[in-house]
Design an enzyme around this catalytic site. Structure first.
Site, PDB file in Angstrom:
ATOM      1  N   GLU A   1     -52.793  23.648  14.910  1.00  0.00           N
ATOM      2  CA  GLU A   1     -52.244  24.285  16.108  1.00  0.00           C
ATOM      3  C   GLU A   1     -50.736  24.057  16.095  1.00  0.00           C
ATOM      4  OE1 GLU A   1     -54.231  26.215  17.976  1.00  0.00           O
ATOM      5  OE2 GLU A   1     -52.319  26.817  18.832  1.00  0.00           O
TER       6      GLU A   1
ATOM      7  N   CYS B   1     -51.196  29.271   7.780  1.00  0.00           N
ATOM      8  CA  CYS B   1     -51.652  29.547   9.146  1.00  0.00           C
ATOM      9  C   CYS B   1     -50.688  28.939  10.183  1.00  0.00           C
ATOM     10  CB  CYS B   1     -53.099  29.092   9.306  1.00  0.00           C
ATOM     11  SG  CYS B   1     -53.895  29.936  10.670  1.00  0.00           S
TER      12      CYS B   1
ATOM     13  N   ILE C   1     -58.560  32.062  10.358  1.00  0.00           N
ATOM     14  CA  ILE C   1     -59.038  31.425  11.595  1.00  0.00           C
ATOM     15  C   ILE C   1     -57.926  31.521  12.649  1.00  0.00           C
ATOM     16  CG2 ILE C   1     -59.926  29.310  12.668  1.00  0.00           C
ATOM     17  CD1 ILE C   1     -60.636  28.374   9.763  1.00  0.00           C
ATOM     18  N   ARG C   2     -58.174  32.255  13.685  1.00  0.00           N
ATOM     19  CA  ARG C   2     -57.158  32.494  14.731  1.00  0.00           C
ATOM     20  C   ARG C   2     -55.770  32.697  14.070  1.00  0.00           C
ATOM     21  NH1 ARG C   2     -56.188  28.370  17.574  1.00  0.00           N
ATOM     22  NH2 ARG C   2     -57.426  26.935  16.362  1.00  0.00           N
TER      23      ARG C   2
ATOM     24  N   HIS D   1     -56.310  30.414   5.149  1.00  0.00           N
ATOM     25  CA  HIS D   1     -56.490  28.996   4.789  1.00  0.00           C
ATOM     26  C   HIS D   1     -56.962  28.862   3.344  1.00  0.00           C
ATOM     27  CE1 HIS D   1     -56.437  26.857   8.761  1.00  0.00           C
ATOM     28  NE2 HIS D   1     -56.536  28.101   9.181  1.00  0.00           N
TER      29      HIS D   1
ATOM     30  N   GLU E   1     -57.132  26.373   1.522  1.00  0.00           N
ATOM     31  CA  GLU E   1     -57.823  25.091   1.263  1.00  0.00           C
ATOM     32  C   GLU E   1     -59.308  25.157   1.635  1.00  0.00           C
ATOM     33  OE1 GLU E   1     -56.099  25.813   3.851  1.00  0.00           O
ATOM     34  OE2 GLU E   1     -56.946  24.803   5.607  1.00  0.00           O
TER      35      GLU E   1
END
Ligand code: GLN
Length: 198
Positions: A50, A81, A136-137, A172, A174
């Site tokens: 975040e 991200c 993801i978001r 992502h 990873e």
């Protein structure tokens, strides 16, 4: 070949997975918890998580200037991200950009609720076979300056790009077993070390 030492900023987010992936390329991955550790590494990953929380922790632990200095030495940085949000010069939804290392404007949480998290096959510049990316978001790059090389797009939105020693992905890398994307970063670190050693 000497192993490269690649750090992952370990304040918050998907740290362990990045370390494992770096190690699977045959190099050394270390978790960076203190600014002094930046002196030990050849390249740095800013992980997903975040970005607002990460920024607070960057300030709390005195990382802001050390990270900018690390970049000023032309040492490679890979923002994934939330990390992409951190490196952007501009954010679409806020006047407070963070590290400002890349000539891009990034829109956060940009794919909408239906696509909170998804996978997509991407054609990535430099990779011969399509790459399955996990989002993801995710943010995307809404604007990129002329000196930014676009590496991948999804539905006409830029999701991976490079400007000199800065690499950014909205996805992502990873979280997949496919190490080809992180290998692109490892190659950048390897090249930069050769240049620095010369
Ligand atoms: N939406 C998050 C942010 O803007 C990023 C999400 C992620 O890293 N998976 O910080």
């Amino acid at each position: 070949m000497n192993k490269l030492v690649i750090g992952v900023l370990g304040l918050q987010g998907a740290v362990t997975e990045h370390i494992k992936q770096i190690e699977s390329t045959g190099n050394i991955g270390i978790t960076i918890k203190k600014p002094e550790q930046l002196a030990e590494i050849d390249g740095l990953v800013l992980p997903g998580g975040e970005s607002t929380t990460m920024r607070k922790l960057i300030d709390r632990y005195g990382f802001l200037d050390p990270l900018k200095q690390f970049s000023a030495q032309q040492k490679p940085i890979f923002g994934t991200c939330a990390g992409m949000v951190l490196v952007a010069n501009e954010l679409s939804d806020s006047s407070d950009a963070h590290l400002q290392l890349m000539d891009v404007r990034v829109k956060r949480n940009a794919f909408g609720r239906q696509k909170d998290s998804f996978e997509a096959e991407l054609d990535v510049k430099g990779l011969e076979i399509p790459y399955k990316a996990v989002f993801i978001r995710a943010p995307y790059i809404e604007y990129a300056g002329d000196n930014v090389e676009i590496l991948a797009s999804y539905e006409d939105r830029i999701v991976a790009a490079r400007q000199g020693h800065i690499l950014a992905s909205a996805f992502h890398p990873e979280l997949t077993n496919d190490v080809r994307f992180v290998q692109l970063f490892v190659n950048m670190v390897s090249e930069s070390k050769k240049v620095i050693l010369k």
